[in-house]
Design an enzyme around this catalytic site. Structure first.
Site, mmCIF file in Angstrom:
data_model
loop_
_atom_site.group_PDB
_atom_site.id
_atom_site.type_symbol
_atom_site.label_atom_id
_atom_site.label_comp_id
_atom_site.label_asym_id
_atom_site.label_seq_id
_atom_site.Cartn_x
_atom_site.Cartn_y
_atom_site.Cartn_z
ATOM 1 N N ARG A 114 0.807 -1.215 0.000
ATOM 2 C CA ARG A 114 0.000 0.000 0.000
ATOM 3 C C ARG A 114 0.839 1.263 0.000
ATOM 4 O O ARG A 114 0.470 2.267 -0.615
ATOM 5 C CB ARG A 114 -0.916 -0.027 1.239
ATOM 6 C CG ARG A 114 -1.694 1.245 1.509
ATOM 7 C CD ARG A 114 -2.442 1.131 2.838
ATOM 8 N NE ARG A 114 -1.527 0.850 3.937
ATOM 9 C CZ ARG A 114 -0.796 1.770 4.564
ATOM 10 N NH1 ARG A 114 -0.861 3.041 4.189
ATOM 11 N NH2 ARG A 114 0.009 1.429 5.565
ATOM 12 N N HIS A 163 11.892 2.657 22.425
ATOM 13 C CA HIS A 163 11.408 3.838 23.147
ATOM 14 C C HIS A 163 10.236 3.435 24.030
ATOM 15 O O HIS A 163 9.072 3.477 23.616
ATOM 16 C CB HIS A 163 11.006 4.922 22.155
ATOM 17 C CG HIS A 163 10.843 6.263 22.787
ATOM 18 N ND1 HIS A 163 9.679 7.000 22.699
ATOM 19 C CD2 HIS A 163 11.699 7.001 23.544
ATOM 20 C CE1 HIS A 163 9.821 8.141 23.359
ATOM 21 N NE2 HIS A 163 11.039 8.154 23.875
ATOM 22 N N CYS A 185 -3.667 -3.192 12.485
ATOM 23 C CA CYS A 185 -2.655 -4.205 12.160
ATOM 24 C C CYS A 185 -2.722 -5.336 13.181
ATOM 25 O O CYS A 185 -2.833 -6.503 12.826
ATOM 26 C CB CYS A 185 -1.265 -3.580 12.140
ATOM 27 S SG CYS A 185 -1.046 -2.353 10.840
ATOM 28 N N SER A 195 -0.937 -7.655 9.677
ATOM 29 C CA SER A 195 0.148 -7.012 8.935
ATOM 30 C C SER A 195 1.210 -6.584 9.930
ATOM 31 O O SER A 195 0.891 -5.939 10.931
ATOM 32 C CB SER A 195 -0.385 -5.805 8.166
ATOM 33 O OG SER A 195 0.665 -5.109 7.517
ATOM 34 N N LEU A 201 9.547 -7.109 6.019
ATOM 35 C CA LEU A 201 10.562 -6.067 6.160
ATOM 36 C C LEU A 201 10.430 -5.137 4.963
ATOM 37 O O LEU A 201 10.424 -5.598 3.816
ATOM 38 C CB LEU A 201 11.968 -6.665 6.181
ATOM 39 C CG LEU A 201 12.420 -7.344 7.470
ATOM 40 C CD1 LEU A 201 13.676 -8.171 7.209
ATOM 41 C CD2 LEU A 201 12.695 -6.311 8.565
ATOM 42 N N TYR A 202 10.309 -3.846 5.227
ATOM 43 C CA TYR A 202 10.280 -2.888 4.126
ATOM 44 C C TYR A 202 11.651 -2.836 3.461
ATOM 45 O O TYR A 202 12.690 -3.052 4.105
ATOM 46 C CB TYR A 202 9.865 -1.509 4.626
ATOM 47 C CG TYR A 202 8.382 -1.400 4.874
ATOM 48 C CD1 TYR A 202 7.491 -1.262 3.816
ATOM 49 C CD2 TYR A 202 7.863 -1.462 6.160
ATOM 50 C CE1 TYR A 202 6.124 -1.186 4.029
ATOM 51 C CE2 TYR A 202 6.491 -1.387 6.391
ATOM 52 C CZ TYR A 202 5.634 -1.249 5.317
ATOM 53 O OH TYR A 202 4.282 -1.183 5.534
#
Length: 264
Positions: free
Chosen positions: A21, A51, A146, A167, A208-209
């Site tokens: 997307r 974090h 997600c 996702s 993994l992007y």
């Protein structure tokens, strides 16, 4: 967190190249499960710094039923900014679905309150479930859920939880998701006079992007360190009365942070 590194390595070496997307592109696998025994430590990734402030405040924000980023901004948390509109609104995302699921007859169901009652009064039920995947409101959400569906399970005085995540951004998102749901299990267990059991994570499209691959390879060179311990300093009146200062993480000694861009 060996399980997390094994998943990352699997996606790198076995993932299929897919479009997505955001237009970024991914390496993706479909269907994966990890189990974390919460008695063995708090599952906060140690091969990079996470974090924790953002993780805790985001969960408290969900529990409030809030869907505007104002509370997050008041606490210097910006992780939802990319999806908020000019007024800070996100539509009926997680908090709305967890705390005020709209029914066709005009009622609103507080799923978390329902689950708490089930855990206290019918802990052997197989219907102790919370869903954020409200098909009728998906088109109104800034981002479809997600982490969409989770179920609680009680056995031998311990509370376990399984999450289905349709996702999963393995590098940036997953460490947050694991820690957030582990924290929720600890909180629910305390409220129900149970011990934390297992957190089971089940992933659908687990990816993994393409602009996270070098960061993932760097992380895989690092040796995991001992898991920290979560301390909850008091028992509030209800699940919805916890404050940020109620939580302390002892013994968290991570490797340095690794920066990566968010795919929007």
């Amino acid at each position: 967190m060996k399980q997390y590194l094994e998943l990352m390595n699997k996606v790198l070496h076995e993932g299929a190249q897919k479009d997505d997307r955001t237009g970024t592109g991914t390496l993706s696998i479909f269907g994966h499960q990890m189990r974390f025994n919460l008695q063995e430590g708090f599952p906060l990734v140690t091969t990079k710094r996470c974090h924790l402030r953002s993780i805790i405040h985001e969960l408290l924000w969900f529990l409030k039923g809030d869907t505007n980023v104002a509370y997050l901004h008041e606490n210097n948390v910006t992780i939802w900014d990319e999806w908020a509109d000019e007024n800070g609104d996100l539509g009926p995302v997680y908090g709305k679905q967890w705390r005020s699921w709209a029914t066709p007859d005009g009622r609103h169901i507080d799923q978390l309150e329902t689950v708490l009652n089930q855990l206290k009064n019918d802990p052997d039920s197989r219907r102790i479930i919370v869903s954020a995947w409200n098909v009728g409101e998906l088109d109104k959400m800034a981002l479809a859920p997600c982490h969409a569906f989770f179920q609680f399970y009680v056995a031998n005085g311990k509370l376990s939880c399984q999450l289905y995540q349709r996702s999963c951004d393995v590098f940036l998102g997953l460490p947050f998701n694991i820690a957030s749901y582990a924290l929720l299990v600890h909180m629910m267990a305390q409220q129900c006079d149970l011990e934390p059991g297992d957190f089971v994570w089940t992933g659908g499209d687990t990816h993994l992007y393409s602009n996270h691959l070098e960061q993932a390879r760097l992380q895989l060179t690092r040796e995991p360190r001992p898991l920290p311990k979560l301390v909850i300093k008091r028992k509030p009146e209800s699940l919805f009365d916890y404050r940020f200062e109620d939580f302390e993480i002892e013994g968290y000694d991570p490797h340095p942070a690794i920066k990566a861009p968010v795919a929007i």
